[in-house]
Structures are given as structure tokens and as C-alpha cells.
Design an enzyme around this catalytic site. Structure first.
Site, PDB file in Angstrom:
ATOM      1  N   VAL A 112       0.865  -1.170   0.000  1.00 22.89           N
ATOM      2  CA  VAL A 112       0.000   0.000   0.000  1.00 22.89           C
ATOM      3  C   VAL A 112       0.907   1.227   0.000  1.00 22.89           C
ATOM      4  O   VAL A 112       1.919   1.258   0.687  1.00 22.89           O
ATOM      5  CB  VAL A 112      -0.923   0.028   1.232  1.00 22.89           C
ATOM      6  CG1 VAL A 112      -1.746   1.314   1.267  1.00 22.89           C
ATOM      7  CG2 VAL A 112      -1.848  -1.184   1.252  1.00 22.89           C
ATOM      8  N   CYS A 113       0.537   2.225  -0.788  1.00 20.37           N
ATOM      9  CA  CYS A 113       1.258   3.487  -0.850  1.00 20.37           C
ATOM     10  C   CYS A 113       2.729   3.242  -1.218  1.00 20.37           C
ATOM     11  O   CYS A 113       3.006   2.424  -2.092  1.00 20.37           O
ATOM     12  CB  CYS A 113       1.103   4.235   0.477  1.00 20.37           C
ATOM     13  SG  CYS A 113       1.459   6.007   0.412  1.00 20.37           S
ATOM     14  N   THR A 114       3.655   3.907  -0.545  1.00 20.01           N
ATOM     15  CA  THR A 114       5.067   3.789  -0.919  1.00 20.01           C
ATOM     16  C   THR A 114       5.703   2.484  -0.441  1.00 20.01           C
ATOM     17  O   THR A 114       6.905   2.289  -0.634  1.00 20.01           O
ATOM     18  CB  THR A 114       5.870   4.981  -0.391  1.00 20.01           C
ATOM     19  OG1 THR A 114       5.641   5.139   1.017  1.00 20.01           O
ATOM     20  CG2 THR A 114       5.461   6.258  -1.114  1.00 20.01           C
TER      21      THR A 114
END
Length: 243
Positions: A112-114
Site C-alpha cells: 500500500v502506498c510507498t
């Protein structure tokens, strides 16, 4: 492919899901999908770090691991959240080696995300389509991945979510893949996940150009710090190719 991999779980076998819990992560990257996955029948969810000491998020929330790199059981799914602490992880060989090892045994490698940049630094996204937070999306190219500006991106057994709040959408998509649409709908209803944000400004595609420009300016120094870490990770991959 996913249906074949997960037939046994639809027949009642417990599923083992692991989240990397690291200092300075963005807690919603983890707690959003955690909330979804812990509602799956027969799920075993592990919060994994190097020690069992409390881990503090980027906004000061302390969370407790329940497994270490050494004691972590076999996983069916591994998920890497993002957050500022992701920058240090990209050069943390102990963590990267752990992810490489786990990726060989898990059916799904996710983020998720970075967190996707951490997977990339471990050499686990080379040749795959993937996404991350919009502010760092193009950095995936440096790590051999193909960036895609979508909320959830699937490519083979890699599933990546975009920034922060997309973790819930990501997890519901995974539940759909494994247990079917009705199971995911039931979890969504239990959670009353029915977002009606007060503004249509949660993405560069919907926010005004002025707001996007101002936000990019606010993030610029941090994004540059992240870019430098990504570039170092890319050089390391070139010099030390990973399987």
C-alpha cells in the site's frame, strides 16, 4: 490464477497474512487493510518487525508486533505499507532479504502506498505493473516497474495500492479475488465503508491544478529525499541483481 491458488481457502482453510510493521510508517496504510483482513473467517494476521518492541508510526501511534523476522510463520500474503520510514527500509538489507525470502513462499506479494518502493528496492517489482502514492509514482520506473496511476493495480501475483486510503479498496479487492464478491461486500457493509468525502480533491485527477501545484511544492523536499533513496536502491539492484 488467483482462484487456482486460493481454492483451499474458500473451502475453509485458514489464511496467513503478514504486514511489515516498521518505525515511521503511515498507520492507515496498515490499519485500513488490517481492518478488512481481520474480518475474513479463519484469518491469521501477523504484524512483523525485527523485535517485539512497540513500533511508533509517523504520527505518533504506537503498535505492537506479534512476530519477528525470525519467528514469522509461513505466509500466504505479505503486505508492505508505506510512510516516511520507507526511505530507510530501501537500504536495510536485513529487511529486504526478509522480503525476498517471504516472497518466494507467499501466493500474493502486495503493498500500500510507498510500500511498493520497498518491494521495488528488494527487486520484487522488476517487470511488473505497480502503483504507489501519486507524489512518487514515477519513481517506480527507477526500480524496473511500470507505474500505473490507478487506485489498485494487479499484475500476476503482485497487487499494489495507491496512497494511504486506498488500502481499504486494495484489501477488499484481495478478499474478492480469494473469497468472492459477496464476502467482500459483507465486510464492506460491516465496516460501513461508504465514503462521501466533503471535497472532490483526493487525487491529482480531481483536485484543482492550483491545489496540486501547491501540494507538490509542500511535498517537494521530502519527495526529493525519497527519490535519492530510490536512485540508490536502483543502483544497488543494477550492481547486485536479485532473483
Amino acid at each position: 490464477m488467483v482462484k487456482t491458488l486460493f481454492d483451499e481457502f474458500r473451502n475453509g482453510k485458514s489464511i496467513s497474512i503478514g504486514f511489515l510493521l516498521f518505525p515511521n510508517l503511515t498507520q492507515l496504510d496498515l490499519t485500513g487493510p488490517y481492518e478488512v483482513f481481520t474480518r475474513v473467517p479463519q484469518s491469521q494476521v501477523h504484524l512483523i518487525w525485527k523485535t517485539m518492541e512497540p513500533v511508533v508510526s509517523d504520527r505518533g501511534l504506537a503498535m505492537l508486533p506479534n512476530a519477528t523476522f525470525t519467528t514469522c510463520p509461513k505466509l500466504d500474503i505479505i503486505c508492505i505499507p508505506g510512510g516516511p520510514g520507507q526511505i530507510e527500509l530501501m537500504e536495510d538489507e536485513e529487511t529486504l532479504n526478509f522480503l525476498r525470502m517471504k516472497a518466494k513462499e507467499t501466493a500474493l506479494v502486495t503493498s500500500v502506498c510507498t510500500g511498493s518502493l520497498v518491494l521495488g528496492a528488494a527487486g520484487l517489482l522488476q517487470g511488473y505493473k505497480a502503483t504507489t502514492h501519486w507524489g512518487s509514482l514515477e519513481q517506480l520506473t527507477l526500480l524496473g516497474a511500470e507505474p500505473v496511476a490507478e487506485r489498485v493495480v494487479r499484475d500476476g501475483n503482485r497487487i499494489t495500492g495507491a496512497g494511504v486510503t486506498s488500502g481499504i479498496d486494495f484489501a477488499l479487492n484481495v478478499v474478492t479475488d480469494i473469497y468472492g464478491e459477496e464476502a467482500a461486500k459483507s465486510i464492506q457493509l460491516h465496516m460501513e465503508y461508504d465514503p462521501e468525502p466533503p471535497f472532490s480533491s483526493g487525487s491529482p485527477r480531481s483536485a484543482s491544478p492550483e491545489l496540486v501545484t501547491a501540494t507538490r511544492k509542500q511535498l517537494s523536499s521530502f519527495i526529493e529525499k525519497r527519490r535519492q533513496a530510490t536512485q540508490r536502491a536502483a543502483i544497488n539492484l543494477q550492481q547486485n541483481p536479485k532473483e
